[in-house]
Design an enzyme around this catalytic site. Structure first.
Site, mmCIF file in Angstrom:
data_model
loop_
_atom_site.group_PDB
_atom_site.id
_atom_site.type_symbol
_atom_site.label_atom_id
_atom_site.label_comp_id
_atom_site.label_asym_id
_atom_site.label_seq_id
_atom_site.Cartn_x
_atom_site.Cartn_y
_atom_site.Cartn_z
ATOM 1 N N TRP A 170 1.069 -7.603 1.618
ATOM 2 C CA TRP A 170 1.221 -7.826 3.062
ATOM 3 C C TRP A 170 0.683 -9.182 3.510
ATOM 4 O O TRP A 170 0.687 -9.478 4.683
ATOM 5 C CB TRP A 170 0.543 -6.694 3.831
ATOM 6 C CG TRP A 170 1.537 -5.677 4.294
ATOM 7 C CD1 TRP A 170 2.222 -4.798 3.514
ATOM 8 C CD2 TRP A 170 1.973 -5.446 5.648
ATOM 9 N NE1 TRP A 170 3.053 -4.043 4.301
ATOM 10 C CE2 TRP A 170 2.917 -4.401 5.607
ATOM 11 C CE3 TRP A 170 1.652 -6.010 6.873
ATOM 12 C CZ2 TRP A 170 3.553 -3.921 6.756
ATOM 13 C CZ3 TRP A 170 2.273 -5.524 8.020
ATOM 14 C CH2 TRP A 170 3.219 -4.499 7.944
ATOM 15 N N TYR B 229 3.583 -8.524 -4.990
ATOM 16 C CA TYR B 229 3.818 -7.736 -3.786
ATOM 17 C C TYR B 229 2.595 -7.738 -2.863
ATOM 18 O O TYR B 229 1.475 -7.686 -3.354
ATOM 19 C CB TYR B 229 4.145 -6.287 -4.185
ATOM 20 C CG TYR B 229 4.355 -5.418 -2.989
ATOM 21 C CD1 TYR B 229 5.550 -5.487 -2.293
ATOM 22 C CD2 TYR B 229 3.352 -4.578 -2.517
ATOM 23 C CE1 TYR B 229 5.747 -4.730 -1.151
ATOM 24 C CE2 TYR B 229 3.542 -3.816 -1.384
ATOM 25 C CZ TYR B 229 4.739 -3.889 -0.698
ATOM 26 O OH TYR B 229 4.934 -3.151 0.418
HETATM 27 P P1 PGD Z 1 -3.041 -5.453 1.658
HETATM 28 O O1 PGD Z 1 -4.398 -4.876 1.785
HETATM 29 O O2 PGD Z 1 -2.316 -5.745 2.910
HETATM 30 O O3 PGD Z 1 -2.245 -4.392 0.785
HETATM 31 O O4 PGD Z 1 -0.523 -3.048 -0.337
HETATM 32 P P2 PGD Z 1 -0.922 -4.578 -0.067
HETATM 33 O O5 PGD Z 1 -1.271 -5.174 -1.380
HETATM 34 O O6 PGD Z 1 0.118 -5.231 0.748
HETATM 35 O O7 PGD Z 1 -3.117 -6.737 0.726
HETATM 36 C C1 PGD Z 1 -2.824 -8.016 1.168
HETATM 37 C C2 PGD Z 1 -3.756 -8.989 0.475
HETATM 38 O O8 PGD Z 1 -3.291 -10.300 0.753
HETATM 39 C C3 PGD Z 1 -5.169 -8.925 0.955
HETATM 40 O O9 PGD Z 1 -6.055 -8.868 -0.142
HETATM 41 C C4 PGD Z 1 -5.359 -10.242 1.728
HETATM 42 O O10 PGD Z 1 -6.671 -10.749 1.688
HETATM 43 C C5 PGD Z 1 -4.406 -11.157 0.986
HETATM 44 N N1 PGD Z 1 -3.954 -12.301 1.778
HETATM 45 C C6 PGD Z 1 -3.693 -12.308 3.103
HETATM 46 N N2 PGD Z 1 -3.284 -13.532 3.469
HETATM 47 C C7 PGD Z 1 -3.268 -14.314 2.377
HETATM 48 C C8 PGD Z 1 -2.945 -15.693 2.159
HETATM 49 O O11 PGD Z 1 -2.547 -16.425 3.051
HETATM 50 N N3 PGD Z 1 -3.051 -16.167 0.889
HETATM 51 C C9 PGD Z 1 -3.470 -15.381 -0.130
HETATM 52 N N4 PGD Z 1 -3.542 -15.939 -1.345
HETATM 53 N N5 PGD Z 1 -3.817 -14.078 0.052
HETATM 54 C C10 PGD Z 1 -3.703 -13.541 1.293
HETATM 55 C C11 PGD Z 1 0.029 -2.275 0.657
HETATM 56 C C12 PGD Z 1 0.891 -1.183 0.023
HETATM 57 O O12 PGD Z 1 0.052 -0.091 -0.388
HETATM 58 C C13 PGD Z 1 1.941 -0.678 0.921
HETATM 59 S S1 PGD Z 1 2.865 -1.808 1.831
HETATM 60 C C14 PGD Z 1 2.251 0.637 1.010
HETATM 61 S S2 PGD Z 1 3.417 1.195 2.123
HETATM 62 C C15 PGD Z 1 1.687 1.648 0.112
HETATM 63 N N6 PGD Z 1 1.105 2.742 0.822
HETATM 64 C C16 PGD Z 1 0.298 3.610 0.195
HETATM 65 C C17 PGD Z 1 0.044 4.953 0.644
HETATM 66 O O13 PGD Z 1 0.575 5.420 1.664
HETATM 67 N N7 PGD Z 1 -0.818 5.698 -0.082
HETATM 68 C C18 PGD Z 1 -1.389 5.254 -1.216
HETATM 69 N N8 PGD Z 1 -2.189 6.054 -1.910
HETATM 70 N N9 PGD Z 1 -1.142 4.006 -1.654
HETATM 71 C C19 PGD Z 1 -0.339 3.177 -1.009
HETATM 72 N N10 PGD Z 1 -0.144 1.918 -1.494
HETATM 73 C C20 PGD Z 1 0.784 0.993 -0.925
#
Ligand code: PGD
Length: 847
Positions: free
Chosen positions: A154, A152
């Site tokens: 973003w 999972y």
């Molecule tokens: P991001 O930081 O967007 O968080 O959690 P999510 O894991 O989606 O992580 C994306 C990662 O992908 C980053 O480390 C980035 O470097 C990597 N990445 C980006 N592009 C690429 C690529 O092309 N290749 C590779 N291999 N890696 C890549 C988000 C999640 O957190 C979500 S969606 C929600 S809604 C939740 N919200 C909460 C909240 O409200 N409160 C708490 N406490 N916790 C939450 N967690 C959840």
């Protein structure tokens, strides 16, 4: 650079991998990725698309020195747009890395040392061979369901380099995997809403902003913070929604914002009325409003009769006939902390005016998170304005520009996850079912097993810790697989998942954990094998602008050379195919050797051909080669018809011919389907349940309710390592927002380091004393890179301040199994211990 690899380690890998037959193919005959002369611009301006908008990026001598928004449609700033250089140059994984014990003996890799043990650099080819071999071993010994690749996250935008789909494509073609169901954003809503309104509601186009601006008298933002969340989109942000917020502000309409903290949106709409209920009590407040309306007879009986089912059953609950508790405004007030008079005023205001209620998603990321949106729909049904211009409810105006009218254009193609691949008894790839290969029958039982093993995304730690456990999920039973191999790309579970210490424990269960990672995120540090991945700025791609507006198409030209030994996810998985089962699998994965530019052109042409075939779609879309050389986005024309889109209008106009997708075709205030599930934690109608932890409970395990909303200056954990952190960090920690009265009680001052703790964990944060949060509530943004003082150890303090060490890892209910990150009580105290240096953004031992 091979010579810098520890020679003993290198020889040892060479010996252990000698049985893999395809080594020569990797760098030879079949590889698509031989180094070619680069045509990356060294000086000038290049257009690219990101989650935070289309950017104009300035290059000097091959380095990014600046980035600015391409669309200047509003004055509302977007702090995420200026940090491209840091996203390329900071905290990078430079080389393929393998954890020492794993490298020494993958059969006995000492998973308990994960996170604490040093990494060893290996060559890319050896890393590929190692992963291919261990994956095959796991599938052979434990079955494909033991391979978890839900992965999972973003990730980045881009329709070719979509890391998660690229992983799924590899995992499908190479023999199957266990995936995950749902997501963290709307875990509860996307399951309950189909029972209530017949569709998920959350990821849909919403009533258009121009209609709201023209027809609504009262706009309610219920737990929504669009000034923060509209800085980003799932695809490339179109930057149009902020302009509508500006118009909303200028319109002088009555604006009510319901949120336990004075969010960035409340600061922006300085004339709005701020209502601040205690966290997790919105359902009680809505029930109080509904009770008042019912007793005053101020509700739309005709709407309820024509368009809904089950209001009579619900009203028995509302009046206390089923449980002896009349849900009066006094009752609601005692729970939510808002005085009775205000609750009554809101009820009258909503009923007397054309009222549009926009809900965010935070309140469904809480214990019993199925209830708030169900109750909101029930309240909107009582008001009877659903499907009218400027009335009703929405579950998405705060997200990805929903409500910005859809343009008249076309959609580009994108990489897909392919079908399950089949192999003969010698391990030779023979094709997929969709490739019409009848010989592909031996894998049938695998396929059944794999698809049956997928489980709700936020149950990952539970699944790892309790293989074989059976859980309820939306009327079905799911049995967790025995996961022994994890592959993660494009997500950061050690930032996003609840109860980090439990996750650390769970992460020590599988034999193998692999990541493709751009940065040394906390999740990469907890893996065994890490491939250095390119960031989106080091490759070419193409993406849609505007999730719902379909505003246009953005070119995503490579800005800089690939950094260090970083490889595209596409290359890594193509090479893994080659190592796993030779050129047949490689050809299936790459469709006979397509390179990124082949895919980009093909996807562009999906839209271009639609335009050519549909003369009424007038655009300035040009043939691919012109588009690519022009260095500017395609922008589609607006549509008068879509400007006046009203959600649920068709249903309102004709509920018989345009029914909803529920069993009754109506809005289900009472659901027979859910009644039959017979769950104790989700009844057949919207109800108030006490959360497992909240301020109104009798024996509180801790003193303050912690909110962990989406950050203003990050996209989840993305950009935590950039220069933006210098603008918000306090005492080099993530800020904690504390009410002045609470701060005084605890003798905490602005700038102090604050230890935040409960039975689940402890973190260090920096104090911001502010009346932006109400008494008894503290706020720490999510998306912080977990930085344990003792890496890999369960219970270690987090020096950077990730709130997920303190959150609870139980499901919303048996119905949806969403995460409950906004339900958590914590304690706070001034930290007087020794200074613990931040290591969140540095490489781990050995790297
Ligand atoms: P991001 O930081 O967007 O968080 O959690 P999510 O894991 O989606 O992580 C994306 C990662 O992908 C980053 O480390 C980035 O470097 C990597 N990445 C980006 N592009 C690429 C690529 O092309 N290749 C590779 N291999 N890696 C890549 C988000 C999640 O957190 C979500 S969606 C929600 S809604 C939740 N919200 C909460 C909240 O409200 N409160 C708490 N406490 N916790 C939450 N967690 C959840």
């Amino acid at each position: 650079m091979q010579e810098t690899i520890n020679r003993r380690g290198f020889l040892k890998i060479g010996a252990t991998l000698a049985t893999v037959p395809v080594f020569s193919q990797l760098s030879g005959t079949y590889s698509l990725f031989a180094k070619e002369p680069s045509d990356v611009l060294k000086n000038g301006e290049v257009i690219t698309g990101t989650h935070w908008g289309v950017l104009k990026v300035t290059l000097k001598d091959g380095k990014v020195i600046d980035s600015k928004p391409f669309f200047n449609t509003s004055k509302i700033p977007n702090s995420l747009q200026g940090n491209t250089a840091d996203m390329i140059y900071k905290s990078r994984v430079k080389y393929p890395m393998v954890r020492k014990s794993y490298l020494e003996n993958p059969n006995d890799p000492k998973p308990a040392l994960r996170g604490s043990e040093e990494f060893v650099r290996v060559s890319y080819e050896d890393a590929i061979k190692l992963v291919a071999r261990e994956l095959k071993k796991t599938r052979t010994q434990k079955g494909p369901a033991s391979v978890f690749a839900g992965s999972y996250g973003w990730k980045s935008v881009g329709n070719v380099h979509n890391s998660r789909i690229l992983l799924h494509r590899f995992m499908n073609l190479s023999g199957g995997f266990t995936g995950s169901l749902g997501d963290y954003s709307t875990g509860a809503s996307q399951i309950i809403m189909p029972h209530v309104i017949g569709s998920i509601g959350v990821y849909e186009q919403q009533t258009s902003w121009p209609v709201i601006l023209e027809h609504s008298n009262v706009v309610v933002l219920w737990g929504a913070n669009p000034i923060s969340t509209l800085k980003i989109s799932w695809q490339v942000d179109d930057a149009q929604a902020f302009a509508y917020l500006e118009k909303l502000k200028a319109s002088g309409k009555k604006l009510i914002i319901i949120d336990p903290r004075r969010s960035e949106t409340i600061h922006y709409f300085d004339k709005a009325r701020w209502i601040s209920p205690l966290p997790n009590t919105d359902v009680a407040m809505m029930l109080g409003i509904a009770n008042h309306l019912y007793k005053k007879g101020k509700y739309d009986k005709e709407f309820l009769e024509t368009y809904t089912v089950g209001f009579d059953r619900f009203s028995e609950y509302l009046l206390g006939k089923t449980d002896g508790i009349d849900k009066t405004t006094a009752w609601a007030s005692r729970i939510c902390g808002i005085d009775e008079k205000t609750i009554q005023e809101l009820a009258e205001l909503f009923f007397e005016n054309r009222t549009f209620m926009m809900s965010g998603w935070g309140m469904q990321r809480a214990h019993h998170g199925e209830q708030p949106h169900w109750m909101l729909v029930t309240l909107a049904s009582m008001l009877g304005q659903i499907g009218l211009q400027g009335g009703g409810f929405s579950l998405g105006h705060h997200y990805s520009g929903a409500g910005v009218p859809t343009r008249k254009g076309a959609t580009i193609g994108g990489i897909n996850a392919a079908s399950l691949g089949y192999f003969d008894e010698n391990g030779k790839f023979i094709g997929t079912k969709s490739s019409g290969n009848d010989a592909a029958s031996t894998g049938e039982s695998w396929k059944l097993k794999v698809s049956a093993s997928s489980f709700p995304v936020a149950r990952i730690a539970d699944a790892l810790l309790h293989p074989g456990k059976t859980i309820h999920h939306n009327g079905k039973m799911i049995t967790y697989p025995d996961i022994d191999f994890i592959y993660w790309v494009g997500g950061n579970p050690f930032s996003h998942h609840q109860n980090t210490n439990e996750l650390v424990k769970a992460w020590k269960k599988p034999r193998t954990i692999v990541m493709n990672s751009i940065y040394w995120t906390p999740s990469a540090k907890m893996a065994d094998i890490v491939f250095p991945a390119t960031s989106q700025y080091e490759r070419n791609d193409i993406a849609m602008i505007g999730d719902y507006s379909k505003h246009g198409i953005s070119p995503m030209k490579q800005l800089v050379e690939k950094q260090f030994e970083a490889k595209d996810d596409y290359q890594i998985f193509s090479d893994l195919c080659l190592a796993y089962a030779g050129k047949e699998l490689f050809n299936a994965y790459t469709e006979n050797g397509k390179k990124e530019m082949d895919w980009i052109e093909e996807y562009y042409n999906v839209a271009y051909n639609t335009i050519l075939k549909t003369p009424q779609l007038v655009t300035d879309m040009k043939p691919f080669k012109v588009f690519w050389s022009e260095n500017k986005p395609v922008v589609f024309n607006s549509s008068m018809e879509n400007e006046s889109f009203v959600k649920f209008k068709d249903f309102r106009d004709d509920p018989i011919l345009q029914p909803l997708g529920t069993p009754s075709g109506m809005i289900e205030i009472y659901s027979d389907t859910i009644a039959k599930m017979n769950y104790d934690d989700c009844k057949a109608y919207p109800s108030w349940f006490e959360p497992i932890e909240w301020l109104g409970m009798k024996q509180k395990p801790a003193e303050f309710h912690m909110l962990s909303p989406h950050p203003y200056d990050r996209l989840h954990s993305q950009q935590n390592q950039t220069r933006l952190r210098d603008t918000y960090a306090v005492a080099n920690h993530e800020p904690i927002y504390i009410n002045p009265k609470d701060a005084a009680k605890k003798q905490i001052k602005n700038g102090d380091t604050v230890r935040v703790f409960n039975a689940r964990g402890e973190i260090l944060t920096g104090a911001v004393v502010t009346d932006d949060v109400i008494e008894g509530v503290i706020c720490i943004y999510e998306g912080v890179w977990y930085d344990p003082e003792k890496p890999g150890a369960v219970g270690s303090i987090c020096k950077n301040g990730s709130p997920n060490l303190l959150t609870i890892d139980i499901p919303t209910s048996k119905l949806a199994n969403g995460n409950i990150s906004h339900t958590a009580l914590v304690n706070i105290e001034k930290y007087t211990g020794k200074t613990l240096p931040l290591t969140a953004f540095s490489a781990p031992k050995g790297a």
